[in-house]
Design a protein around this motif. Structure first.
Motif, PDB file in Angstrom:
ATOM      1  N   GLY A  84      46.976  54.635  39.652  1.00 54.15           N
ATOM      2  CA  GLY A  84      48.278  54.836  39.041  1.00 54.15           C
ATOM      3  C   GLY A  84      48.475  54.016  37.778  1.00 54.15           C
ATOM      4  O   GLY A  84      49.387  54.289  36.994  1.00 54.15           O
ATOM      5  N   GLN A 161      49.671  59.702  31.289  1.00 55.77           N
ATOM      6  CA  GLN A 161      49.658  60.299  32.618  1.00 55.77           C
ATOM      7  C   GLN A 161      48.321  61.014  32.831  1.00 55.77           C
ATOM      8  O   GLN A 161      47.704  61.515  31.881  1.00 55.77           O
ATOM      9  N   THR A 163      46.438  63.889  35.519  1.00 57.21           N
ATOM     10  CA  THR A 163      46.536  64.896  36.569  1.00 57.21           C
ATOM     11  C   THR A 163      45.139  65.409  36.868  1.00 57.21           C
ATOM     12  O   THR A 163      44.341  65.625  35.944  1.00 57.21           O
ATOM     13  N   TRP A 170      46.272  72.142  39.596  1.00 54.53           N
ATOM     14  CA  TRP A 170      46.531  70.800  39.091  1.00 54.53           C
ATOM     15  C   TRP A 170      47.366  70.051  40.124  1.00 54.53           C
ATOM     16  O   TRP A 170      48.390  70.550  40.579  1.00 54.53           O
ATOM     17  N   THR A 171      46.919  68.866  40.512  1.00 58.86           N
ATOM     18  CA  THR A 171      47.597  68.096  41.553  1.00 58.86           C
ATOM     19  C   THR A 171      47.808  66.656  41.089  1.00 58.86           C
ATOM     20  O   THR A 171      47.166  66.183  40.144  1.00 58.86           O
ATOM     21  N   ASN A 172      48.700  65.982  41.772  1.00 59.10           N
ATOM     22  CA  ASN A 172      48.928  64.563  41.523  1.00 59.10           C
ATOM     23  C   ASN A 172      47.623  63.802  41.720  1.00 59.10           C
ATOM     24  O   ASN A 172      46.971  63.920  42.752  1.00 59.10           O
ATOM     25  N   SER A 175      47.283  61.954  44.936  1.00 55.59           N
ATOM     26  CA  SER A 175      47.340  62.641  46.223  1.00 55.59           C
ATOM     27  C   SER A 175      46.009  62.472  46.950  1.00 55.59           C
ATOM     28  O   SER A 175      44.954  62.322  46.340  1.00 55.59           O
TER      29      SER A 175
END
Length: 222
Positions: A84, A161, A163, A170-172, A175
């Motif tokens: 993150g 950011q 992704t 497309w995902t976090n 995750s």
């Protein structure tokens, strides 16, 4: 001396009013010329600054893509990790046959919001790689002057950011893909990078998006 000659002599040269008018015109032309020159110099300086910032950004994005292209997948070696804040990866050393290097990318507030890249010395053994991986984490958290020697300033950002493209969507990036429990992440099929460039500090401004696709995508599939 005739009257005609005397009259001609009296009319040679300029009157005071004529001189004042001429000086006023010359001063006006000089001011207009200076303003035009000043405007040209300003445009030239802005163009030069824009070119320098654009070249710097292009070099940074090229290095970002190259790092991802050279990520290695070796048993016992973490290929990629995103928490993150910082993206860390193990990639082939720039010199062929020189082992593996650990690379980290992050934005650091105490560095003026600069986007930074850090690279370890080449590692030839598993122990050396573990040490480099630990150093990359230390650099991301509280770097000492020695660790800072391996960082490079890329460009100032407001935010960035990431992704991941996994499972055809497309995902976090944070995750769970089945590997976060072990503190690692598999290399996704694609990574989308979004940079928010500050308008107040740079001629370049706004958001920039770049997608990276895994080079061997499809090559390891039936």
């Amino acid at each position: 001396m005739t009257a005609k000659t005397q009259s001609a002599l009296r009319h040679q040269g300029f009157t005071l009013i004529e001189l004042l008018v001429a000086i006023t015109i010359m001063a006006t032309m000089a001011v207009l010329g200076w303003r035009g020159m000043d405007s040209m110099l300003r445009v030239q300086a802005q163009t030069s600054q824009y070119s320098d910032e654009l070249l710097t950004l292009q070099a940074g994005l090229t290095q970002w893509r190259l790092d991802l292209d050279k990520v290695v997948q070796i048993q016992g070696v973490t290929s990629l990790n995103w928490d993150g804040r910082v993206l860390r990866m193990s990639r082939q050393a720039p010199t062929v046959g020189d082992g593996v290097v650990v690379v980290a990318w992050m934005q650091r507030a105490d560095a003026g919001g600069q986007w930074l890249r850090w690279q370890s010395p080449p590692a030839h053994t598993a122990q050396a790689w573990r040490q480099a991986w630990s150093q990359s984490q230390a650099w991301a958290q509280s770097p000492d002057p020695q660790l800072r020697q391996h960082e490079v300033f890329v460009i100032a950002l407001n935010d960035w950011q990431i992704t991941f493209f996994r499972g055809n969507s497309w995902t976090n990036a944070l995750s769970d893909d089945g590997s976060l429990a072990s503190g690692t992440q598999t290399v996704p099929d694609g990574i989308r990078l979004v940079l928010s460039l500050p308008n107040e500090q740079s001629i370049l401004g706004g958001k920039l998006t770049m997608d990276w696709v895994r080079p061997n995508l499809g090559g390891d599939r039936p």
